[in-house]
Scaffold this motif. Structure first.
Motif, mmCIF file in Angstrom:
data_model
loop_
_atom_site.group_PDB
_atom_site.id
_atom_site.type_symbol
_atom_site.label_atom_id
_atom_site.label_comp_id
_atom_site.label_asym_id
_atom_site.label_seq_id
_atom_site.Cartn_x
_atom_site.Cartn_y
_atom_site.Cartn_z
ATOM 1 N N TYR A 268 0.809 -1.216 0.000
ATOM 2 C CA TYR A 268 0.000 0.000 0.000
ATOM 3 C C TYR A 268 0.842 1.266 0.000
ATOM 4 N N TYR A 269 2.149 1.142 0.127
ATOM 5 C CA TYR A 269 3.030 2.311 0.191
ATOM 6 C C TYR A 269 2.936 3.109 -1.113
ATOM 7 N N GLY A 270 2.716 4.411 -0.977
ATOM 8 C CA GLY A 270 2.656 5.260 -2.155
ATOM 9 C C GLY A 270 1.333 5.251 -2.884
ATOM 10 N N HIS A 271 0.337 4.565 -2.328
ATOM 11 C CA HIS A 271 -0.943 4.469 -3.011
ATOM 12 C C HIS A 271 -1.996 5.328 -2.313
ATOM 13 N N GLY A 272 -2.944 5.799 -3.104
ATOM 14 C CA GLY A 272 -4.046 6.598 -2.593
ATOM 15 C C GLY A 272 -4.635 7.452 -3.695
ATOM 16 N N GLY A 273 -5.645 8.201 -3.348
ATOM 17 C CA GLY A 273 -6.396 8.950 -4.349
ATOM 18 C C GLY A 273 -5.963 10.380 -4.565
ATOM 19 N N GLY A 274 -4.933 10.831 -3.860
ATOM 20 C CA GLY A 274 -4.472 12.196 -4.050
ATOM 21 C C GLY A 274 -4.974 13.148 -2.986
ATOM 22 N N VAL B 164 -18.786 9.771 -0.594
ATOM 23 C CA VAL B 164 -18.214 8.749 0.282
ATOM 24 C C VAL B 164 -18.302 7.420 -0.462
ATOM 25 N N ARG B 165 -17.152 6.815 -0.750
ATOM 26 C CA ARG B 165 -17.104 5.609 -1.575
ATOM 27 C C ARG B 165 -16.560 4.430 -0.780
ATOM 28 N N GLY B 166 -17.125 3.251 -1.024
ATOM 29 C CA GLY B 166 -16.600 2.015 -0.466
ATOM 30 C C GLY B 166 -16.135 1.086 -1.564
ATOM 31 N N GLY B 167 -15.729 -0.120 -1.152
ATOM 32 C CA GLY B 167 -15.315 -1.134 -2.108
ATOM 33 C C GLY B 167 -13.855 -1.087 -2.494
ATOM 34 N N PHE B 168 -13.013 -0.479 -1.653
ATOM 35 C CA PHE B 168 -11.611 -0.271 -2.011
ATOM 36 C C PHE B 168 -10.685 -1.344 -1.452
ATOM 37 N N SER B 169 -9.554 -1.506 -2.112
ATOM 38 C CA SER B 169 -8.374 -2.192 -1.587
ATOM 39 C C SER B 169 -7.331 -1.121 -1.287
ATOM 40 N N ASN B 170 -6.406 -1.429 -0.385
ATOM 41 C CA ASN B 170 -5.397 -0.442 -0.004
ATOM 42 C C ASN B 170 -4.283 -0.268 -1.035
ATOM 43 N N MET B 171 -4.414 -0.879 -2.191
ATOM 44 C CA MET B 171 -3.415 -0.705 -3.247
ATOM 45 C C MET B 171 -3.980 0.090 -4.422
ATOM 46 N N ASP C 178 -5.644 3.329 -6.536
ATOM 47 C CA ASP C 178 -5.450 4.766 -6.667
ATOM 48 C C ASP C 178 -6.616 5.466 -7.353
ATOM 49 N N SER C 179 -7.624 4.696 -7.770
ATOM 50 C CA SER C 179 -8.778 5.302 -8.426
ATOM 51 C C SER C 179 -10.005 4.447 -8.144
ATOM 52 N N ALA C 180 -11.172 5.074 -8.220
ATOM 53 C CA ALA C 180 -12.420 4.347 -7.999
ATOM 54 C C ALA C 180 -12.661 3.318 -9.101
ATOM 55 N N GLU C 181 -12.115 3.559 -10.268
ATOM 56 C CA GLU C 181 -12.311 2.644 -11.392
ATOM 57 C C GLU C 181 -11.616 1.308 -11.178
ATOM 58 N N GLN C 182 -10.659 1.230 -10.266
ATOM 59 C CA GLN C 182 -9.956 -0.031 -10.004
ATOM 60 C C GLN C 182 -10.766 -0.991 -9.143
#
Length: 295
Positions: free
Chosen positions: A23-29, A94-101, A103-107
């Motif tokens: 998860y290092y370096g990952h996120g939505g900005g 507010v969005r759910g359904g994410f993994s910690n790796m 970087d976008s909702a489309e993933q």
């Protein structure tokens, strides 16, 4: 005893090779606030490493950061102190359904949802929105002691592709909207709920309690409420729980000063009581066991 004297190591260089966590370096900005209960970082919410772990950390991060447009959720840990709302004055998703790796909702994987379970400690996901729209999607709200999701203020609400399951309190106390609790400004606010399930949100008490209204969903002071393609099942007073003069109306849906348009929605096996909360225990108030509309 030692006679070796002091020892001063010579200057040297060395390197250590290690793999960074996935998860290092990952996120939505910088416009995204991240929520993940197992995040090992600071809890400031700026990426998955430093994601907020509790609702109170979300509140603190919201107050310290600016320009946040979305909150991304994996899960949330229970709070150990009282919680309160965050105040919103513009559009927020507010969005759910994410993994910690990711970087976008489309993933996100199709149909994936996140779970918000405060474990009967203190409510989480409480919003006061004065203008704009709060959109909430792909989250399972469960285990809240009073309300799974709470929205107040004059702004609008759009909830879709969410589940509200088993939000309940062991005793009464006039809690409305155990699953979803919405209030606003009559003639201004609009609430829309689509493709959601409300199941097992309960009012469990006994003996002369007003158990509240709208165990599944509660709406107050809205210009219009829209409910589409939803399921309300087994919400309300447990069959073996209510007794005496317990009062619970609109155990699936309760709307007051909130005109309701409902389409393609099933309301099944929601249980309540229509007894009168009076010492005479007369024939009952008959105010609507599953759905109550007033005002």
């Amino acid at each position: 005893s030692s006679t070796a004297g002091s020892f001063t190591p010579s200057d040297s260089e060395f390197s250590v090779t290690a793999e960074r966590p996935p998860y290092y370096g990952h996120g939505g900005g910088d416009k995204v606030l991240h929520v993940w209960k197992d995040a090992p970082g600071t809890g400031c919410g700026t990426n998955w490493l430093n994601a907020c772990r509790t609702w109170n950390e979300v509140r603190a991060a919201w107050s310290s950061l600016s320009g946040i447009e979305e909150i991304w959720v994996i899960d949330v840990d229970k709070d150990t102190e009282s919680t309160a709302a965050i105040s919103v004055s513009s559009n927020l998703v507010v969005r759910g359904g994410f993994s910690n790796m990711w970087d976008s909702a489309e993933q996100r994987l199709e149909g994936a949802k996140s779970t918000v379970d405060p474990q009967k400690s203190y409510d989480a996901f409480i919003f006061t929105i004065s203008s704009g729209t709060l959109e909430v999607e792909r989250i399972v709200f469960t285990g809240a002691p009073a309300h799974g999701l709470t929205k107040s203020g004059a702004g609008d609400l759009w909830v879709h592709d969410c589940d509200f399951w088993a939000n309940a309190r062991d005793r009464g106390g006039n809690f409305t909207g155990r699953g979803l609790c919405v209030s606003g400004t009559a003639g201004t606010s609009v609430a829309a709920v689509s493709n959601c399930t409300f199941r097992g949100n309960g009012m469990f008490a006994g003996g002369d309690y007003n158990l509240g209204y709208g165990a599944g969903a509660y709406f107050a002071n809205q210009k219009r409420v829209y409910i589409d393609d939803c399921l309300f099942m087994t919400n309300g007073v447990g069959i073996n729980s209510g007794y005496g003069r317990d009062v619970a109306d609109g155990t699936a849906i309760y709307a007051t000063t909130a005109p309701l348009t409902m389409r393609n929605t099933k309301i099944i096996a929601n249980t309540g009581t229509t007894r009168d909360n009076s010492s005479t225990e007369t024939e009952g108030n008959m105010n609507g066991g599953a759905v109550r509309l007033e005002g």
